[in-house]
Design a protein around this motif. Structure first.
Motif, PDB file in Angstrom:
ATOM      1  N   ARG A 105      -1.761  13.062   2.390  1.00  0.00           N
ATOM      2  CA  ARG A 105      -1.366  11.685   2.683  1.00  0.00           C
ATOM      3  C   ARG A 105      -2.107  10.700   1.779  1.00  0.00           C
ATOM      4  O   ARG A 105      -1.557   9.654   1.411  1.00  0.00           O
ATOM      5  CB  ARG A 105      -1.688  11.338   4.144  1.00  0.00           C
ATOM      6  N   MET A 106      -3.348  11.029   1.440  1.00  0.00           N
ATOM      7  CA  MET A 106      -4.124  10.122   0.606  1.00  0.00           C
ATOM      8  C   MET A 106      -3.415   9.864  -0.723  1.00  0.00           C
ATOM      9  O   MET A 106      -3.318   8.724  -1.183  1.00  0.00           O
ATOM     10  CB  MET A 106      -5.519  10.696   0.365  1.00  0.00           C
ATOM     11  N   GLY A 107      -2.907  10.941  -1.329  1.00  0.00           N
ATOM     12  CA  GLY A 107      -2.212  10.771  -2.596  1.00  0.00           C
ATOM     13  C   GLY A 107      -0.969   9.913  -2.450  1.00  0.00           C
ATOM     14  O   GLY A 107      -0.675   9.063  -3.309  1.00  0.00           O
ATOM     15  N   ILE A 108      -0.245  10.116  -1.350  1.00  0.00           N
ATOM     16  CA  ILE A 108       0.998   9.368  -1.133  1.00  0.00           C
ATOM     17  C   ILE A 108       0.713   7.915  -0.767  1.00  0.00           C
ATOM     18  O   ILE A 108       1.284   6.984  -1.340  1.00  0.00           O
ATOM     19  CB  ILE A 108       1.828  10.027  -0.014  1.00  0.00           C
ATOM     20  N   GLU A 109      -0.192   7.713   0.182  1.00  0.00           N
ATOM     21  CA  GLU A 109      -0.352   6.382   0.760  1.00  0.00           C
ATOM     22  C   GLU A 109      -1.203   5.436  -0.073  1.00  0.00           C
ATOM     23  O   GLU A 109      -1.020   4.227  -0.008  1.00  0.00           O
ATOM     24  CB  GLU A 109      -0.898   6.501   2.180  1.00  0.00           C
ATOM     25  N   CYS A 110      -2.146   5.961  -0.832  1.00  0.00           N
ATOM     26  CA  CYS A 110      -2.914   5.083  -1.719  1.00  0.00           C
ATOM     27  C   CYS A 110      -1.999   4.515  -2.801  1.00  0.00           C
ATOM     28  O   CYS A 110      -2.058   3.320  -3.122  1.00  0.00           O
ATOM     29  CB  CYS A 110      -4.083   5.844  -2.351  1.00  0.00           C
ATOM     30  N   THR A 111      -1.138   5.367  -3.328  1.00  0.00           N
ATOM     31  CA  THR A 111      -0.154   4.907  -4.303  1.00  0.00           C
ATOM     32  C   THR A 111       0.804   3.909  -3.675  1.00  0.00           C
ATOM     33  O   THR A 111       1.158   2.888  -4.283  1.00  0.00           O
ATOM     34  CB  THR A 111       0.639   6.101  -4.874  1.00  0.00           C
ATOM     35  N   LYS A 202      -6.365  -4.332   8.569  1.00  0.00           N
ATOM     36  CA  LYS A 202      -6.315  -5.740   8.161  1.00  0.00           C
ATOM     37  C   LYS A 202      -6.765  -5.906   6.708  1.00  0.00           C
ATOM     38  O   LYS A 202      -6.219  -6.744   5.973  1.00  0.00           O
ATOM     39  CB  LYS A 202      -7.185  -6.586   9.094  1.00  0.00           C
ATOM     40  N   ALA A 203      -7.757  -5.105   6.293  1.00  0.00           N
ATOM     41  CA  ALA A 203      -8.234  -5.174   4.906  1.00  0.00           C
ATOM     42  C   ALA A 203      -7.135  -4.707   3.942  1.00  0.00           C
ATOM     43  O   ALA A 203      -6.943  -5.304   2.871  1.00  0.00           O
ATOM     44  CB  ALA A 203      -9.492  -4.319   4.740  1.00  0.00           C
ATOM     45  N   ILE A 204      -6.432  -3.653   4.330  1.00  0.00           N
ATOM     46  CA  ILE A 204      -5.319  -3.157   3.503  1.00  0.00           C
ATOM     47  C   ILE A 204      -4.242  -4.237   3.396  1.00  0.00           C
ATOM     48  O   ILE A 204      -3.713  -4.516   2.313  1.00  0.00           O
ATOM     49  CB  ILE A 204      -4.732  -1.866   4.105  1.00  0.00           C
ATOM     50  N   TYR A 205      -3.911  -4.837   4.540  1.00  0.00           N
ATOM     51  CA  TYR A 205      -2.893  -5.886   4.563  1.00  0.00           C
ATOM     52  C   TYR A 205      -3.272  -7.060   3.659  1.00  0.00           C
ATOM     53  O   TYR A 205      -2.440  -7.555   2.883  1.00  0.00           O
ATOM     54  CB  TYR A 205      -2.684  -6.369   5.998  1.00  0.00           C
ATOM     55  N   GLN A 206      -4.528  -7.499   3.742  1.00  0.00           N
ATOM     56  CA  GLN A 206      -4.968  -8.635   2.940  1.00  0.00           C
ATOM     57  C   GLN A 206      -4.890  -8.323   1.445  1.00  0.00           C
ATOM     58  O   GLN A 206      -4.528  -9.178   0.631  1.00  0.00           O
ATOM     59  CB  GLN A 206      -6.405  -9.039   3.329  1.00  0.00           C
ATOM     60  N   SER A 210      -2.441 -10.297  -1.097  1.00  0.00           N
ATOM     61  CA  SER A 210      -2.989 -11.010  -2.246  1.00  0.00           C
ATOM     62  C   SER A 210      -2.435 -10.481  -3.571  1.00  0.00           C
ATOM     63  O   SER A 210      -2.707 -11.042  -4.637  1.00  0.00           O
ATOM     64  CB  SER A 210      -4.515 -10.916  -2.256  1.00  0.00           C
ATOM     65  N   GLY A 211      -1.682  -9.363  -3.499  1.00  0.00           N
ATOM     66  CA  GLY A 211      -1.112  -8.795  -4.717  1.00  0.00           C
ATOM     67  C   GLY A 211      -2.110  -8.029  -5.554  1.00  0.00           C
ATOM     68  O   GLY A 211      -1.870  -7.778  -6.746  1.00  0.00           O
ATOM     69  N   ASP A 212      -3.216  -7.629  -4.949  1.00  0.00           N
ATOM     70  CA  ASP A 212      -4.274  -6.905  -5.659  1.00  0.00           C
ATOM     71  C   ASP A 212      -4.043  -5.400  -5.519  1.00  0.00           C
ATOM     72  O   ASP A 212      -4.448  -4.791  -4.528  1.00  0.00           O
ATOM     73  CB  ASP A 212      -5.641  -7.302  -5.096  1.00  0.00           C
ATOM     74  N   ALA A 213      -3.389  -4.800  -6.503  1.00  0.00           N
ATOM     75  CA  ALA A 213      -3.027  -3.381  -6.428  1.00  0.00           C
ATOM     76  C   ALA A 213      -4.257  -2.477  -6.353  1.00  0.00           C
ATOM     77  O   ALA A 213      -4.268  -1.493  -5.613  1.00  0.00           O
ATOM     78  CB  ALA A 213      -2.172  -2.999  -7.634  1.00  0.00           C
ATOM     79  N   GLU A 214      -5.292  -2.797  -7.113  1.00  0.00           N
ATOM     80  CA  GLU A 214      -6.505  -1.967  -7.113  1.00  0.00           C
ATOM     81  C   GLU A 214      -7.205  -2.015  -5.755  1.00  0.00           C
ATOM     82  O   GLU A 214      -7.647  -0.982  -5.243  1.00  0.00           O
ATOM     83  CB  GLU A 214      -7.457  -2.420  -8.221  1.00  0.00           C
ATOM     84  N   THR A 219      -8.731   0.206  -0.499  1.00  0.00           N
ATOM     85  CA  THR A 219      -8.875   0.051   0.948  1.00  0.00           C
ATOM     86  C   THR A 219      -8.100   1.131   1.705  1.00  0.00           C
ATOM     87  O   THR A 219      -8.547   1.597   2.756  1.00  0.00           O
ATOM     88  CB  THR A 219      -8.405  -1.348   1.405  1.00  0.00           C
ATOM     89  N   MET A 220      -6.946   1.549   1.173  1.00  0.00           N
ATOM     90  CA  MET A 220      -6.217   2.648   1.805  1.00  0.00           C
ATOM     91  C   MET A 220      -6.994   3.951   1.654  1.00  0.00           C
ATOM     92  O   MET A 220      -7.065   4.763   2.590  1.00  0.00           O
ATOM     93  CB  MET A 220      -4.827   2.790   1.191  1.00  0.00           C
ATOM     94  N   ASN A 221      -7.590   4.146   0.488  1.00  0.00           N
ATOM     95  CA  ASN A 221      -8.408   5.334   0.254  1.00  0.00           C
ATOM     96  C   ASN A 221      -9.580   5.378   1.235  1.00  0.00           C
ATOM     97  O   ASN A 221      -9.881   6.435   1.824  1.00  0.00           O
ATOM     98  CB  ASN A 221      -8.911   5.322  -1.189  1.00  0.00           C
TER      99      ASN A 221
END
Length: 235
Positions: A105-111, A202-206, A210-214, A219-221
């Motif tokens: 899931r990490m590989g899928i969801e971080c992307t 909430k951190a992932i959402y923010q 904000s459009g910050d891909a990195e 945060t998902m990782n």
């Protein structure tokens, strides 16, 4: 060099109905096992013909998103039998663990989070925020917030605008939600874990907002690694 262009054809109404219903299923507006509106109700709500609705529903049934029960209606398919979940079969035959699934899931969801930060529109952001609110409301009432949690991850997948990403995540999430619910019960037994998971969501959402891909990827990782560490320590 001569450029080959194809004529643009307007999208059929039944395809538009299909897209809208599929989006509702992916985002969790319709949960597994839940009955959807009747053909007549959908036709009236969408202001289209019943034939267009019927075509869209038949396509969703063929793709195994919906099932029609004689004399009862049409329902979102419940992933409650291993035979319906190819991933479950693979996990059993390959002796894969919960941690193996989380690593995948990490590989899928971080992307997905990274892509969502680049592609999410206002409706996507609203869906992600709504899922967090649903999870928060449920946990405050003593629940586990798992429906909101699932909707959160599916809303991010939908925001990628990548149909393969969405389809894979839908299957992974259904299995995660129904196949390892007992393990999630252990994670949410500790109120501190619930509060931390909410903070991470909430951190992932923010980051996505904000459009910050990195930052979204990071945060998902961090979130999935947190869950992996919990289960490793428990084992």
């Amino acid at each position: 060099m001569k450029i080959q262009l194809k004529p643009i054809s307007p999208k059929r109404i039944s395809d538009q109905v299909f897209d809208q219903l599929r989006e509702m299923i992916f985002r969790g507006d319709y949960q597994p096992g839940q009955q959807i509106m009747t053909e007549r109700e959908l036709a009236e709500a969408l202001n289209v013909s019943r034939n267009s609705v019927r075509e869209a529903i038949n396509k969703l049934v063929t793709l195994r998103f919906l099932e029609q029960r004689q004399g009862q209606g049409t329902f979102v398919r419940s992933i409650d039998e291993a035979v319906k979940i190819p991933l479950a079969t693979v996990m059993e035959t390959q002796d894969a663990s919960l941690i193996d699934l989380l690593e995948m899931r990490m590989g899928i969801e971080c992307t997905a989070a990274s892509l969502a930060a680049q592609r999410a529109n206002a409706a996507d952001l609203d869906a992600i925020e709504k899922a967090i609110c649903e999870m928060e409301t449920d946990t405050r009432a003593g629940g586990l917030g798992t429906d909101g949690d699932l909707s959160f991850h599916m809303a991010i997948a939908w925001a990628t605008k990548n149909p393969l990403q969405i389809y894979i995540m839908k299957n992974v999430s259904d299995f995660l939600h129904l196949g390892i619910r007992e393990n999630l019960l252990h994670l949410y037994e500790d109120p501190d874990n619930v509060a931390e998971i909410l903070r991470q969501h909430k951190a992932i959402y923010q980051a996505i907002r904000s459009g910050d891909a990195e930052a979204a990827y990071r945060t998902m990782n961090n979130h999935i690694n947190y869950v992996i560490r919990f289960f490793r320590n428990r084992l």
